[in-house]
Each structure stands twice: as structure tokens, then as C-alpha cells.
Write a protein that holds these residues in place. Structure first.
Motif, PDB file in Angstrom:
ATOM      1  N   ASP A  35      25.416 -16.393   3.837  1.00  0.00           N
ATOM      2  CA  ASP A  35      25.463 -14.956   3.557  1.00  0.00           C
ATOM      3  C   ASP A  35      26.435 -14.609   2.437  1.00  0.00           C
ATOM      4  OD1 ASP A  35      27.954 -15.181   4.779  1.00  0.00           O
ATOM      5  OD2 ASP A  35      27.291 -14.306   6.665  1.00  0.00           O
ATOM      6  N   VAL A  36      27.321 -15.548   2.100  1.00  0.00           N
ATOM      7  CA  VAL A  36      28.228 -15.324   0.978  1.00  0.00           C
ATOM      8  C   VAL A  36      27.432 -15.098  -0.304  1.00  0.00           C
ATOM      9  CG1 VAL A  36      29.908 -16.474  -0.519  1.00  0.00           C
ATOM     10  CG2 VAL A  36      30.206 -16.515   1.964  1.00  0.00           C
ATOM     11  N   LEU A  37      26.355 -15.860  -0.481  1.00  0.00           N
ATOM     12  CA  LEU A  37      25.546 -15.710  -1.687  1.00  0.00           C
ATOM     13  C   LEU A  37      24.787 -14.391  -1.694  1.00  0.00           C
ATOM     14  CD1 LEU A  37      24.093 -19.304  -2.188  1.00  0.00           C
ATOM     15  CD2 LEU A  37      26.180 -18.304  -3.114  1.00  0.00           C
ATOM     16  N   VAL A 520      12.106 -25.928  10.300  1.00  0.00           N
ATOM     17  CA  VAL A 520      11.533 -24.634   9.960  1.00  0.00           C
ATOM     18  C   VAL A 520      10.623 -24.212  11.107  1.00  0.00           C
ATOM     19  CG1 VAL A 520       9.581 -25.660   8.719  1.00  0.00           C
ATOM     20  CG2 VAL A 520      10.279 -23.346   8.177  1.00  0.00           C
ATOM     21  N   HIS A 521      10.603 -22.924  11.412  1.00  0.00           N
ATOM     22  CA  HIS A 521       9.758 -22.436  12.504  1.00  0.00           C
ATOM     23  C   HIS A 521       8.316 -22.317  12.030  1.00  0.00           C
ATOM     24  CE1 HIS A 521       8.435 -20.221  16.015  1.00  0.00           C
ATOM     25  NE2 HIS A 521       7.894 -19.320  15.206  1.00  0.00           N
ATOM     26  N   ARG A 522       7.396 -22.807  12.842  1.00  0.00           N
ATOM     27  CA  ARG A 522       5.958 -22.690  12.588  1.00  0.00           C
ATOM     28  C   ARG A 522       5.312 -22.040  13.799  1.00  0.00           C
ATOM     29  NH1 ARG A 522       3.318 -27.032   9.407  1.00  0.00           N
ATOM     30  NH2 ARG A 522       1.789 -26.992  11.086  1.00  0.00           N
ATOM     31  N   ASP A 523       4.108 -21.537  13.581  1.00  0.00           N
ATOM     32  CA  ASP A 523       3.399 -20.905  14.696  1.00  0.00           C
ATOM     33  C   ASP A 523       3.140 -21.898  15.828  1.00  0.00           C
ATOM     34  OD1 ASP A 523       3.368 -18.540  13.319  1.00  0.00           O
ATOM     35  OD2 ASP A 523       1.343 -18.812  12.517  1.00  0.00           O
ATOM     36  N   ASP A 524       2.983 -23.183  15.480  1.00  0.00           N
ATOM     37  CA  ASP A 524       2.699 -24.176  16.516  1.00  0.00           C
ATOM     38  C   ASP A 524       3.944 -24.942  16.944  1.00  0.00           C
ATOM     39  OD1 ASP A 524       3.053 -25.505  14.145  1.00  0.00           O
ATOM     40  OD2 ASP A 524       1.281 -26.777  14.316  1.00  0.00           O
ATOM     41  N   ALA A 792      18.013 -17.709   4.987  1.00  0.00           N
ATOM     42  CA  ALA A 792      18.291 -16.618   5.921  1.00  0.00           C
ATOM     43  C   ALA A 792      17.974 -17.006   7.365  1.00  0.00           C
ATOM     44  CB  ALA A 792      17.500 -15.375   5.532  1.00  0.00           C
ATOM     45  N   HIS A 793      17.204 -18.096   7.550  1.00  0.00           N
ATOM     46  CA  HIS A 793      16.851 -18.549   8.893  1.00  0.00           C
ATOM     47  C   HIS A 793      17.632 -19.797   9.300  1.00  0.00           C
ATOM     48  CE1 HIS A 793      12.743 -16.545   7.886  1.00  0.00           C
ATOM     49  NE2 HIS A 793      13.629 -15.663   8.293  1.00  0.00           N
ATOM     50  N   ALA A 794      18.700 -20.104   8.570  1.00  0.00           N
ATOM     51  CA  ALA A 794      19.500 -21.294   8.871  1.00  0.00           C
ATOM     52  C   ALA A 794      20.169 -21.150  10.242  1.00  0.00           C
ATOM     53  CB  ALA A 794      20.553 -21.506   7.782  1.00  0.00           C
ATOM     54  N   PRO A 795      20.547 -22.269  10.878  1.00  0.00           N
ATOM     55  CA  PRO A 795      21.193 -22.201  12.196  1.00  0.00           C
ATOM     56  C   PRO A 795      22.515 -21.442  12.156  1.00  0.00           C
ATOM     57  CG  PRO A 795      20.411 -24.423  11.739  1.00  0.00           C
ATOM     58  CD  PRO A 795      20.276 -23.656  10.471  1.00  0.00           C
ATOM     59  N   GLY A 798      29.127 -20.166  14.968  1.00  0.00           N
ATOM     60  CA  GLY A 798      30.144 -19.135  15.104  1.00  0.00           C
ATOM     61  C   GLY A 798      29.701 -17.787  14.583  1.00  0.00           C
ATOM     62  N   GLY A 799      28.409 -17.470  14.700  1.00  0.00           N
ATOM     63  CA  GLY A 799      27.907 -16.176  14.289  1.00  0.00           C
ATOM     64  C   GLY A 799      27.503 -16.080  12.834  1.00  0.00           C
ATOM     65  N   ARG A 800      27.639 -17.162  12.062  1.00  0.00           N
ATOM     66  CA  ARG A 800      27.254 -17.125  10.644  1.00  0.00           C
ATOM     67  C   ARG A 800      26.289 -18.271  10.363  1.00  0.00           C
ATOM     68  NH1 ARG A 800      32.253 -15.953   6.734  1.00  0.00           N
ATOM     69  NH2 ARG A 800      30.530 -15.136   5.469  1.00  0.00           N
ATOM     70  N   ARG A 801      25.316 -18.002   9.506  1.00  0.00           N
ATOM     71  CA  ARG A 801      24.274 -18.987   9.229  1.00  0.00           C
ATOM     72  C   ARG A 801      24.731 -19.962   8.152  1.00  0.00           C
ATOM     73  NH1 ARG A 801      19.867 -17.925  12.030  1.00  0.00           N
ATOM     74  NH2 ARG A 801      19.522 -15.795  12.776  1.00  0.00           N
TER      75      ARG A 801
END
Length: 815
Positions: A35-37, A520-524, A792-795, A798-801
Motif C-alpha cells: 500500500d506504500v506504492l 491467486v484466487h480462481r473461481d474453481d 492489492a490481493h496480497a496476503p 499484521g493488517g497490511r498486505r
């Protein structure tokens, strides 16, 4: 100890038909939250640029569409006083410029047919809007850049980032310190700000484990639970290790002193072998020259005398000094290159556990006193590791994706980068010795360099690219199969496995590989994006094992990193041969004894002179055998690049083993490593094998075809043009860019520093300007790759990705 395999021996890690995943899975986490970027993006400026680009495009298209009906309408106004004004109006609309006050007056427009009057007024209104956007662009950019500068100053106060920068660029680190300690309105100069932005982006979106720019650790497998469960906090420690590249020059300097030289133990160069009335061996220089001395009774007697004694000192036989100078005899240092503190065996003035600066000063004193100098780089390797478990991975959630990873592993024989060497070595062997011969590996190496023709040429080329002229039938078949493979992956992926079943026998799947992947999240369910694939057998994992252990943390059992293979013994070189990145515990079956290299002896040792070569009639490739006839598979399990290894070791790996990089980045695998035609932007889609993204979507073009500001044009004036160009070609505003200079051949381009990915966000003026300056020569190849997965979907840690990469070792169990 962490036991990723589970409790009471219950296996929790994924496994399937013919393969198993290592119980140890490594995690590499970016050192700066992503999120710094986001805070450094000039979003309002980029939105204005996009709106202006859209408006200008509409004005161009509508202006051209209005040209003909205006021409006809104006032609019908013979004698009308509005005609000259409308002629001027038509001319300016067609060129996209705003007409003058009289040409756009109500008096002039009322002379047009109603439908044209309406269209022209809409065009004029849109043009006025575009001018307002254009006028707002520069001040908006100026304001956002002031905010960006303040946010950059805050972002670079991060302690881990500052420490990593002090190691990566001490000069820039000093300028940053001065800025942070002084007034905020006195930033570093423009070039230094661009470098700071580049380093910050590297620490936020890339997981290369350099110093504290990234943190590494071991996660555990669980039988259930979520696919990814990061630890609640990112707790790490720094480990500093002496770069072992200094050991050889240090020992060379010390052995110039008689009191050291006379007491040093002797051993025979392990590559020494008789042939043609001479004794041949590999010399001590970095190029490992093939050296020889006459095979006389006196020389044979001297070698026998040394072999029959447990490390005799030179003082006991000073007449052997000429053989030491020649390199036939070695002076053995009193340290193990793989030991935690190799200097502790040298005695004063080296103090075990001394501070790095004290060690540096002592080494400088020793080396300069004997005419040497320290290597021109950091004397210590610094790494950030997580001593505690780095979270967990749910085996059930990963299982389908791991099945697809093994499918990819079975396909990787098609992309063995050393296959041209293997084929050339087999052809040379058949022609020179005959298909039924058994030849010493050292004799083959010597003959290949003396009269190897194409084989010798390939051994000198670290990439081993086939020549376009007159390829062999096997190479033609290989090129056709690779082209067909990519065609199937793109258009009919379900046919890839049946297609692979008919491959020729010389395409052998690697036995063990490490996949560097991002979930990465996929529908399956869970999907995986491949960053790179290296050799397995513990490569990378063993290096991390050492670091976690040095940090006082819990590491998996070393046996969990190994990958034994039915019918073949893996062999690694335990000498450093290249520096500190090769420090790791042993995970192969055998150790290759190496001239002038002195690693540990925890594995059974292979004597080079006892290695023999035969032709495998089934595959048509060469097999390397030990003295008992067991097949040997040489592998490079250190972390330095394979092309930096010494020539003899490279030969063993390339001709008989598996390459350290099992699959180069996807953009290289696209058909044809050539420059696109001038003005052409090639778009290549994302390619998947099941749940595994093997290749990201990318765009290939010449560097000169990327839109750059015109001379004298500011960034604000350039952004709308860039926004339109990106939109036309479907390129997102964030991408990874690589510049490959092909002027001196593919090998030089692929090994050049600039081919490494650079993160670019065109909404970040510092990153965009740095990229435009880095493009370089207009005739180079520019490759733009999609950013996948979305940061933006990174793990969450401590509350930050934080961008994270997982290293998963997949190994065959069926031979």
C-alpha cells in the motif's frame, strides 16, 4: 523443530500419482507493504490524462467524420457571407484545433443545416472541455507531485528499507540520511529521487531475497484449513555471512608467506589423470585451463608419495614446490568453505565472532601486504529471515494446483536450456568413440575442448542457443515441438498431455524442480502464477535452511528437503565456486570432489577420475556413471547463476544433469526471440496449464516504439498521449518491463542486468520517468508483462498486505 510433515509421521503435504511435494515449503515476503506504492500514485492527474486522451480521440474521429458533410454543406452556400468563416471552421475541426471566435459564432453556425449545426456545437463543447482538462493537468500534477514527495519521504523512513538501501547503495543511502535529518523541502536531486522510488518499488513488489528488501522463512503444511494462513506479524532477524569469494584470494596471499606455505597440507589435484604420455589436470585459474606435465617416473613417484600420506606438509618435501606452482598439487587450506566461521582456523589476527568492520580491516591488511586486494563489493551477505514459522498452507486446498504443477514438471524436458549441449555431446561421443564405448569423463572434456567443433562452441555459450543455419534433425524436431506446444497451450490445452506422450526419448522430464509461485484466487479454487522454475533436490530450500538455523530459528528436518530418485544418484559440488550464495547444507546423494575447492565432506565423495561416460541407447543421450556403474545426475544446488560456475562443473551439469533453471521466464519462451517489426506491438495472451499460469500476458515491441515525451515536452503534456497508446494496445497502467539488448546476440541480452523486471506504474511520475530513462537504445527488445496477481490481493501480515512468493518442490517418485 518444525515438522511440516505433521504429527506422528502423518504426511500432510500434497502428493499424487508419481510425484510428491516436499514437506518443506518456503515463503518469501516483500520487505515493504504494497500500500506504500498506492500512496505515491498521482491518481487525479492520471484520471485527467485519461479523460483528455478520450476527449482528444473523440475529437479526432468526429472531426474526420464531419469533414465531408461540412464540405458539401459549405459548397451549397455560394455567395453566403458565412461561407469563408465555415471554411475556416471546417479546416480547424479537421486538424483538431479550436476555431477562432468569428468562425464558431452563432451567425456562422446558423448557416449550416440543423443536424450539422448540432454536431458542430457538440464538437466545440467537447473541445472546450478538452482545453479545460489540458489546462488543469499541469497544476494538478505539480500539486500531486508535492504530495508524492512528502509521502515518499515518509515511506523511506522504514527501518528495514533504510538498512537494505545502505547495503545496496551506500551513496544513495547517505543522501537519504541527509534528507531525513534535514529540512523536508531540501530533497535529493532528481536522479536520486528516481533511484529511491525504484528501490522502494523493488522492496514492495519483488521478493528477491536481498538484505532486508525481502524476508524469507519456512511455512508448514496442514491437512485442512485455508490455502494460505500468514503469521499474524512479520517478525524477522538479520543474518550476516562472510562472502566466501574472499577465501581463495586470502589463502593465495597467505601461502606466499613461507611459514604458512611450508606447513600447508598437500593433496593431488583430483582431476589429475594420465593420457598420451602426460598427466593432465585442470588449472587453478578461473578459466580452469587444461594443463599437463610429462608423465615421468619422478612425477608419478611424487604423486604416489602425497597420496600415501594423510596430508603431508610441503616442508617435508620441498622439491615438490614446482608441482604446486603448476597446480598438479594443491595446498589445502585449514578451513571448510561451508563452515559458519571459516576464518577461525587461521588463528591470529582473525578473532572468531569479530565485528564485520574488524574482519574487513584485518582482511585488507593481509591482502594488501601481499599485493592483493579485497573484492570490490560487500564483504558480507545480509539476509532477513523469519526464525518462527512463516504461516501455513492447507494441503487440501493446494492439492489440485499441485497436480497441475506436476503436469508442468513432466513437460519441462521440452524446455531444458542445456538440451543443445546434451545433443551435441552425444553426437560428438558417437562420432569420436563409437556408440558402445565407455570413456572417462575427463577424457571427453579434454577432447571436446581440443577438437569438439560444435560442442566446444556450445560449451563457451552459456545459453547454448542453436544456430539458424543447418540445425540437426533433433534440433529441428525440438523447434517444431516447442512451437506446437505453445499453440496447444493457447488454443487447446486439453491436448497438451496426449501430445507430450509422443515426444522423442531425448526429452526427459526433470526429476525434481522448485516452483516459485504466487497464489491467486480462481473461481474453481486456488490458482498459482509461476515466476520461475529451478532445479529441485533442495535448491533454494537448503540455503534458507542454513539461514534460519543461523538465526536461531526452527528449520525443517534436512531430510525433508531431499528428493531421492529411483535409479539415479544426484551429485552436487560442495566447494563454494562462486561466493556466499552457494552456502547451504548438503541435500544431494553424492559430493563432487573439485580442484582447489574445499567444501564439507558430509556426503560420499565422487572422484572425478573415476567418472565414466556411456551412451544411453534408449534416449540417445549420454549417461555419467560412477566407479560402481551407478548413474549420476549432476545438479547445481547453490544460488549463484549457473553461467558463473567454473567450466568443468558447467560441463558436467549441462551434458549429464539438469539445469539450475528448469524454465526461464515466460516471455523468453514465446516463439522467436527476435525484434518485432518497427512500429509493431505484439500482444501475447496469458497461458495456463490447468490451475497454473505458466506465462503471463505480455507485449513485445522495440524500445523506440514506446511513446516518450517529445523534446521540450513536459510529463503533463505527454501523459494523454501515453494513456491513449496504452488503451489502444490494451496495456494496463501497471506492468513489469524488461529491456533486452539483442545487438550482441541472445546470450548477452538474456544475461544482461537490464533484462531483470522493472515495476512500472505510469500513474507514479517517479517510476514512469525512471522507466523512460532506462529504456536505452531504441533498437532493443522491450517486453511488458501484466502484473499478476494483483498486489492489492496480497496476503495480510499484521493488517497490511505484502507481496508473497511460495517455493514448492515437486519431485518424481516413479523414476
Amino acid at each position: 523443530m518444525i515438522h511440516p510433515a505433521g504429527i506422528a509421521g502423518q504426511s500432510r503435504h500434497p502428493a499424487g500419482h508419481g510425484y510428491a511435494v516436499s514437506a518443506a515449503v518456503a515463503v518469501r515476503v516483500a520487505g515493504v507493504p504494497v500500500d506504500v506504492l498506492d500512496g505515491l500514485r498521482c491518481t487525479r492527474t492520471w484520471r485527467l490524462a485519461g479523460e483528455l486522451a478520450t476527449a482528444l480521440q473523440w475529437l479526432r474521429e468526429e472531426g474526420r467524420a464531419l469533414s465531408e458533410p461540412l464540405y458539401e454543406a459549405i459548397g451549397a452556400l455560394a455567395g453566403d457571407p458565412a461561407k469563408p468563416l465555415l471554411v475556416a471552421l471546417r479546416r480547424t475541426i479537421f486538424s483538431g484545433r479550436g476555431p477562432g471566435r468569428r468562425a464558431r459564432s452563432d451567425e456562422a453556425l446558423r448557416a449550416l443545416p440543423p443536424h450539422l449545426d448540432d454536431r458542430v456545437r457538440r464538437w466545440l463543447a467537447r473541445h472546450d472541455q478538452a482545453e479545460r482538462l489540458r489546462a488543469a493537468l499541469a497544476p494538478t500534477l505539480d500539486g500531486e507531485q508535492r504530495t508524492q514527495l512528502a509521502r515518499l519521504r515518509q515511506a523511506v523512513t522504514d527501518g528495514g528499507f533504510r538498512h537494505g538501501l545502505s547495503l545496496g547503495s551506500p551513496v544513495l543511502s547517505g543522501r537519504l540520511d541527509a534528507w531525513l535529518e534535514g529540512p523536508a523541502d531540501r530533497p535529493p536531486d532528481r536522479q536520486e529521487l528516481l533511484a529511491l522510488a525504484r528501490y522502494l518499488a523493488r522492496a514492495a513488489v519483488k521478493t528477491s531475497p536481498y538484505a532486508t528488501f525481502a524476508v524469507s522463512g519456512f511455512a508448514s503444511w496442514t491437512s485442512g484449513g485455508p490455502a494460505l494462513q500468514p503469521p499474524p506479524q512479520l517478525a524477522w532477524r538479520e543474518v550476516a555471512e562472510l562472502d566466501r569469494a574472499v577465501l581463495r584470494p586470502l589463502w593465495t596471499a597467505l601461502t606466499r608467506r613461507p611459514e604458512v606455505r611450508d606447513q600447508a597440507r598437500l593433496r593431488v589435484n583430483p582431476t589429475a589423470h594420465p593420457a598420451g604420455g602426460r598427466i593432465w589436470f585442470l588449472g587453478a585459474a578461473a578459466t580452469e585451463p587444461l594443463c599437463s606435465v610429462p608423465d615421468t617416473p619422478a612425477v608419478r613417484q611424487a604423486l604416489e608419495w602425497v597420496r600415501d600420506r594423510p596430508g603431508p606438509a610441503l616442508a617435508a618435501a620441498p622439491g615438490l614446490a614446482p608441482l604446486v606452482e603448476a597446480g598438479l598439487l594443491e595446498l589445502v587450506p585449514p578451513f571448510d568453505e561451508q563452515s559458519p566461521d571459516p576464518l577461525d582456523r587461521l588463528g591470529p589476527p582473525f578473532e572468531p565472532g569479530a565485528a564485520p568492520e574488524a574482519v574487513r580491516r584485518t582482511l585488507e591488511d593481509v591482502l594488501t601486504a601481499d599485493g592483493g586486494s579485497l573484492p570490490d563489493k560487500n564483504l558480507f551477505w545480509h539476509s532477513a529471515v523469519m526464525p518462527a514459522p512463516a504461516g501455513s498452507c492447507g494441503s487440501t486446498a493446494w492439492q489440485p494446483a499441485c497436480d497441475d504443477l506436476d503436469t508442468v514438471r513432466r513437460l519441462l524436458g521440452l524446455f531444458d536450456s542445456d538440451l543443445t549441449v546434451k545433443l551435441a555431446a552425444a553426437a560428438f561421443f558417437r562420432d569420436r568413440y563409437g556408440p558402445a564405448a565407455a570413456v572417462s569423463a575427463l577424457e571427453l572434456y579434454r577432447d571436446a575442448h581440443a577438437d569438439g567443433g560444435r560442442l566446444r562452441e556450445l560449451l563457451r555459450d552459456p545459453v547454448g542457443a542453436p544456430r539458424a543455419a543447418e540445425p540437426s534433425p533433433d534440433l529441428r524436431t525440438l523447434a517444431e515441438l516447442r512451437a506446437r506446444f505453445w499453440e496447444l497451450v493457447e488454443h487447446d490445452p486439453g491436448q497438451v498431455e496426449p501430445f507430450a506422450a509422443g515426444w522423442p526419448a531425448f526429452l526427459r522430464a526433470p526429476g525434481s524442480v522448485c516452483f516459485y509461485v504466487q497464489p491467486v484466487h480462481r473461481d474453481d479454487g486456488l490458482g498459482l502464477v509461476v515466476n520461475t522454475v529451478t532445479a529441485g533436490y533442495g535448491r533454494g530450500l537448503s540455503r534458507l535452511h542454513r539461514l534460519v538455523t543461523l538465526a536461531g530459528g526452527d528449520a525443517p528436518d534436512l531430510g525433508e528437503l531431499r528428493a531421492p530418485q529411483p535409479g539415479v544418484l544426484s551429485a552436487e559440488c560442495r566447494a563454494i565456486v562462486g561466493g556466499g550464495l552457494n552456502l547451504r547444507p548438503p541435500t544431494a546423494d553424492r559430493a563432487l570432489d573439485y580442484p582447489f575447492g574445499h567444501g564439507d565432506d558430509h556426503l560420499p565423495v565422487l572422484d572425478p577420475v573415476e567418472l565414466t561416460v556411456r551412451l544411453d541407447p534408449a534416449s540417445g543421450l549420454l549417461d555419467l556413471l560412477d566407479r560402481d556403474g551407478a548413474r549420476i545426475r549432476p545438479v547445481h544446488l547453490g544460488m549463484t547463476a549457473q553461467h558463473w560456475l567454473p567450466p568443468w562443473l558447467q560441463f558436467l551439469i549441462r551434458a549429464f544433469g539438469e539445469p539450475s533453471v528448469a524454465m526461464v521466464p515466460g516471455w523468453v519462451l514465446r516463439p522467436g526471440n527476435r525484434l518485432p517489426d518497427a512500429g509493431v506491438v505484439e500482444r501475447h495472451p496469458r497461458l495456463d496449464v490447468g490451475r497454473v499460469t505458466l506465462v503471463r500476458a505480455c507485449w513485445r515491441l522495440r524500445t523506440g516504439d514506446f511513446p516518450a515525451p517529445a523534446k521540450g515536452q513536459g510529463l503533463a503534456g505527454h501523459l494523454p498521449e501515453l494513456a491513449r497508446w496504452l488503451d489502444v494496445h490494451g496495456i494496463p497502467p501497471r506492468f513489469f518491463a524488461r529491456v533486452v539488448d539483442l545487438r550482441h546476440g541472445l546470450a548477452v541480452g538474456l544475461l544482461g542486468k537490464d533484462r531483470k523486471p522493472m515495476y512500472v506504474d505510469v500513474a507514479d511520475p517517479l517510476l514512469l520517468t525512471g522507466f523512460l530513462r532506462a529504456i536505452g537504445e531504441p533498437g532493443s527488445l522491450l517486453v511488458l508483462e501484466e502484473v499478476l496477481p494483483d498486489p492489492a490481493h496480497a496476503p495480510l501480515y499484521g493488517g497490511r498486505r505484502r507481496v508473497s512468493e511460495y517455493i514448492v518442490q515437486v519431485s518424481a517418485t516413479d523414476g
